[in-house]
Design a protein around this motif. Sequence first.
Motif, PDB file in Angstrom:
ATOM      1  N   THR A   6       0.838  -1.636  -0.468  1.00  0.00           N
ATOM      2  CA  THR A   6       0.347   0.205  -0.371  1.00  0.00           C
ATOM      3  C   THR A   6       1.452   1.493  -0.246  1.00  0.00           C
ATOM      4  N   LEU A  36      -1.212  -0.916  -4.931  1.00  0.00           N
ATOM      5  CA  LEU A  36      -2.051  -0.465  -4.006  1.00  0.00           C
ATOM      6  C   LEU A  36      -2.307   1.349  -4.100  1.00  0.00           C
ATOM      7  N   ASP A  37      -2.857   2.233  -4.480  1.00  0.00           N
ATOM      8  CA  ASP A  37      -2.268   3.932  -4.438  1.00  0.00           C
ATOM      9  C   ASP A  37      -3.033   4.815  -5.010  1.00  0.00           C
ATOM     10  N   LYS A  38      -3.589   5.527  -3.962  1.00  0.00           N
ATOM     11  CA  LYS A  38      -4.315   6.797  -3.966  1.00  0.00           C
ATOM     12  C   LYS A  38      -3.674   7.770  -4.675  1.00  0.00           C
ATOM     13  N   ASP A  63      -8.806   3.195  -2.790  1.00  0.00           N
ATOM     14  CA  ASP A  63      -8.263   3.089  -1.464  1.00  0.00           C
ATOM     15  C   ASP A  63      -7.919   2.019  -0.760  1.00  0.00           C
ATOM     16  N   ILE A  64      -7.015   2.622   0.537  1.00  0.00           N
ATOM     17  CA  ILE A  64      -7.177   1.499   1.655  1.00  0.00           C
ATOM     18  C   ILE A  64      -8.683   1.597   2.012  1.00  0.00           C
ATOM     19  N   THR A  70      -9.940  -3.705  -0.602  1.00  0.00           N
ATOM     20  CA  THR A  70      -9.250  -4.038   0.063  1.00  0.00           C
ATOM     21  C   THR A  70      -9.012  -5.173   0.434  1.00  0.00           C
ATOM     22  N   VAL A  80       1.005  -8.526   3.439  1.00  0.00           N
ATOM     23  CA  VAL A  80       0.652  -6.863   2.630  1.00  0.00           C
ATOM     24  C   VAL A  80       2.291  -6.291   3.384  1.00  0.00           C
ATOM     25  N   HIS A  82       2.854  -2.288   4.758  1.00  0.00           N
ATOM     26  CA  HIS A  82       1.360  -1.114   4.553  1.00  0.00           C
ATOM     27  C   HIS A  82       1.938   0.129   4.456  1.00  0.00           C
ATOM     28  N   ALA A  84       1.242   3.535   3.533  1.00  0.00           N
ATOM     29  CA  ALA A  84       0.091   4.629   3.150  1.00  0.00           C
ATOM     30  C   ALA A  84      -0.255   4.454   4.000  1.00  0.00           C
ATOM     31  N   LEU A 110      -7.462  -2.340   6.403  1.00  0.00           N
ATOM     32  CA  LEU A 110      -6.667  -3.004   6.068  1.00  0.00           C
ATOM     33  C   LEU A 110      -6.829  -4.309   6.828  1.00  0.00           C
TER      34      LEU A 110
END
Length: 329
Positions: A6, A36-38, A63-64, A70, A80, A82, A84, A110
């Motif tokens: 993330t 995963l990134d916004k 978005d997380i 997720t 994972v 994390h 983010a 998450l």
Amino acid sequence: MSVLVTGGAGFIGSHFVRTLLSGGYPAFADTDVVVLDKLTYAGNLANLDPVKDSPRLTFVEGDILDPKLTEELVGASDAVVHFAAESHVDRSILGATDFVMTNVVGTQTLLDAALRTGLSKFVHVSTDEVYGSIDEGSWPETHPLEPNSPYAASKASSDLIARSYARTHKLDINITRCSNNYGPYQFPEKVIPLFVTNLLDGGTVPLYGDGLNVRDWLHVDDHCRGIALVLEKGRPGEVYNIGGGTELTNKELTGLLLEALGADWDRVVPVEDRKGHDRRYSVDISKISAELGYTPQVPFKQGLADTVQWFRDNRAWWEPLKQRAALAR
């Protein structure tokens, strides 16, 4: 093996992804990576350009805080990492809502996905700022959390949420707490890239208060190597500090950057001190060194010189970011 990263288009997350996919972590030589990134202001797809053609990389914009997304991504992953987070102290002072939502509720979202899908490993990347301020000595991982900024409070809260899932649900979760990072691809609101880019453009740089606040500096490559070690063999439920071993006052750091850019002290503008400005951070890294064999490898002098040169050579990367930030103000 598949790892969900993330915030993998941000400064630290993208370094981890680039290094992993380039073979920098032998334990994960064949690992597939899903980012995963916004893509908020600090997330930048250009940070992944060096590995964008890797068949082992998948990028997902999202978005997380999205429970459906997720759960889908965590459920397809073995681990994972994390990263983010909203992470800029000054922004948190102006408004803390995004920090609480992303850092606390996003982490909880998450972790719920990890619980529902039976995830094997979760590494939660945090910060030394959760400990507060220390006049002398260094914090062990057992030190009470005493955050002083809204940002630090949101990260401390996310740490405690992660700890609760490890204890209550027996999930294999590790928390890492790092000191101040620096290196290439760092968003130019942080002190080193801000100072370097301002000086390259002939501008001035701000110095908070008396400039005697002390920080421990950690090259992003050392930080990510420590995270990879925790991912590989961190003991379930444990917290690991990751530090660089170079403590400098902000005034000392400013002097080094002025020297590196051939600038004088007349380019420094004293500004009012930040609200609640922590005086000194210092983490004890003896635990991760003894258990996992971590030691920082990048000498600060060389790391700083390489970072300055990277920003000299990559104006096309940072100029649009600064122009966008100026328009947003």
